[in-house]
Design a protein around this motif. Structure first.
Motif, PDB file in Angstrom:
ATOM      1  N   UNK A 294       0.823  -1.206   0.000  1.00  6.27           N
ATOM      2  CA  UNK A 294       0.000   0.000   0.000  1.00  6.27           C
ATOM      3  C   UNK A 294       0.860   1.260   0.000  1.00  6.27           C
ATOM      4  N   UNK A 295       1.911   1.254   0.821  1.00  7.39           N
ATOM      5  CA  UNK A 295       2.785   2.420   0.905  1.00  7.39           C
ATOM      6  C   UNK A 295       3.457   2.707  -0.431  1.00  7.39           C
ATOM      7  N   UNK A 296       3.772   1.656  -1.197  1.00 14.40           N
ATOM      8  CA  UNK A 296       4.401   1.864  -2.498  1.00 14.40           C
ATOM      9  C   UNK A 296       3.475   2.588  -3.467  1.00 14.40           C
ATOM     10  N   UNK A 297       2.185   2.574  -3.163  1.00 12.68           N
ATOM     11  CA  UNK A 297       1.199   3.273  -3.988  1.00 12.68           C
ATOM     12  C   UNK A 297       0.840   4.650  -3.436  1.00 12.68           C
ATOM     13  N   UNK A 298       1.504   5.058  -2.364  1.00 12.06           N
ATOM     14  CA  UNK A 298       1.240   6.379  -1.802  1.00 12.06           C
ATOM     15  C   UNK A 298       0.280   6.387  -0.646  1.00 12.06           C
ATOM     16  N   UNK A 299      -0.150   5.206  -0.187  1.00  6.03           N
ATOM     17  CA  UNK A 299      -1.014   5.129   0.989  1.00  6.03           C
ATOM     18  C   UNK A 299      -0.163   5.390   2.227  1.00  6.03           C
ATOM     19  N   UNK A 300      -0.683   6.195   3.145  1.00  3.42           N
ATOM     20  CA  UNK A 300       0.072   6.620   4.320  1.00  3.42           C
ATOM     21  C   UNK A 300      -0.280   5.737   5.520  1.00  3.42           C
ATOM     22  N   UNK A 301       0.694   5.124   6.181  1.00  7.12           N
ATOM     23  CA  UNK A 301       0.382   4.380   7.403  1.00  7.12           C
ATOM     24  C   UNK A 301      -0.041   5.333   8.516  1.00  7.12           C
ATOM     25  N   UNK A 302      -1.054   4.957   9.275  1.00  9.68           N
ATOM     26  CA  UNK A 302      -1.601   5.850  10.308  1.00  9.68           C
ATOM     27  C   UNK A 302      -0.694   6.000  11.514  1.00  9.68           C
ATOM     28  N   UNK A 303       0.284   5.110  11.677  1.00  8.36           N
ATOM     29  CA  UNK A 303       1.159   5.206  12.838  1.00  8.36           C
ATOM     30  C   UNK A 303       0.429   4.853  14.116  1.00  8.36           C
TER      31      UNK A 303
END
Length: 350
Positions: A294-303
């Motif tokens: 997901x991150x590779x597609x620009x999705x941001x992890x919420x932390x």
């Protein structure tokens, strides 16, 4: 919120009232309902003045009067404006906000993102109504006022005070429906000796207008499809917080829809969170729907933020970033990219 220099010779705490269980009463059928908040507040103020140390002055300012489950972006805007206005008076030592517990975590981060003033802002409430024989509201209010009047609280930002617990705003969430200690804070587990003497607590570069930006939370349990996600996009969402599982992983059908969305609508910011109560949502796992993919597609992890506070932060960042931006696709896409880059700075204390 301003950064006025203030005198603490005569502590003056302003209590901003918004309703909630702390001023509610029990109906004949056993249901807890909003009561006469003004009368209950005056009674609580009289009790406070009888037990506060000499020299601590309290006054009240009505801001809202309702069940906090009905609060949303418009109410966050109103609270930010009210606290800013109160702190414009240099004679004010600190602010207490009496608030329902249902959406207190959202209001707390909305305020904290704007709060550059060293004077404390403390949110408190109650788990039991005002007419309950063991009502916890008066004790919580006393604790919050004492905290707001104490110089040791300066510079800590917005605090949540309930059940003798004192918690900083970012990462806080309601963890129990009835326990007097209603809130806990999800944050990095660091040894006390490793904590810096002053936590960095970045605030926004401008004033957010929460009511102007639509951000939706979508629950994505195992096996779910993308119907809810697509409905939110069709309704005009500028941001999405997807509540996945594990460390922020999504079901395959949702992941496929997110892949399409990031290609077709780069102006929409997607944040991937988790339903797990504690720990961090990270870009760890590969594969279809994994956080790394997901991150590779620009999705941001919420932390460390959970969906409620992640929604507030995303709306705030989008609102500030889009101030003065036209509706062109290119400008909105550039704004979304900027928000993705800013996320990790604001999502929790660094």
């Amino acid at each position: 919120m301003n950064s006025a220099e203030t005198s603490t010779d005569v502590p003056h705490v302003v209590i901003c009232t918004t309703g909630g269980t702390i001023t509610a009463s029990t109906a004949t059928d056993g249901a807890v309902v909003a009561g006469d908040s003004d009368a209950v507040t005056e009674a609580m103020l009289d009790e406070l003045r009888a037990v506060l140390p000499g020299g601590v002055r309290v006054s009240a300012r009505p801001v809202l009067d309702g069940d906090s489950s009905t609060f949303g972006p418009a109410e966050w805007d109103l609270l930010v404006a009210a606290v800013t206005d109160v702190l414009a008076d240099p004679s004010v030592t600190g602010v207490v906000i009496s608030h329902g517990t249902d959406s207190l975590e959202e209001s707390a981060i909305a305020l904290d993102l704007h709060h550059s003033d060293p004077r404390p802002v403390a949110l408190t409430g109650a788990q039991l109504p005002a007419d309950h024989p063991e009502a916890d509201g008066p004790a919580n209010l006393l604790d919050a006022v004492l905290l707001a009047a104490d110089p040791v609280s300066r510079g800590l930002g917005v605090l949540v005070v309930l059940g003798r617990a004192i918690l900083q705003a970012r990462g806080v969430r309601k963890w129990h429906t009835t326990d007097p200690v209603a809130f806990a804070r999800n944050s990095p587990e660091q040894p006390v000796e490793d904590l810096p003497p002053e936590l960095e607590r970045p605030v926004l570069d401008g004033r957010a207008r929460f009511a102007d930006v639509r951000v939706d939370v979508v629950a994505c349990p195992p096996g779910s499809d993308a119907a809810a996600l697509r409905a939110c996009v069709d309704a005009g969402a500028r941001g999405l917080v997807l509540e996945g599982s594990g460390s922020g992983n999504l079901p395959p059908l949702v992941a496929d829809a997110v892949a399409e969305l990031t290609d077709d609508r780069p102006d929409i910011v997607v944040v991937a969170g988790t339903r797990v109560p504690r720990g961090e949502a990270t870009a760890t796992y590969g594969g279809r729907g994994g956080g790394a993919e997901l991150a590779s597609r620009g999705v941001v992890p919420a932390g460390y933020l959970r969906s409620g506070q992640a929604r507030v932060l995303l709306a705030a960042l989008l609102s500030v970033a889009e101030a003065g931006v036209t509706a062109s696709d290119d400008e909105r896409a550039a704004t979304a990219t900027a928000v993705r880059r800013q996320w990790s700075r604001y999502h929790l204390y660094s």
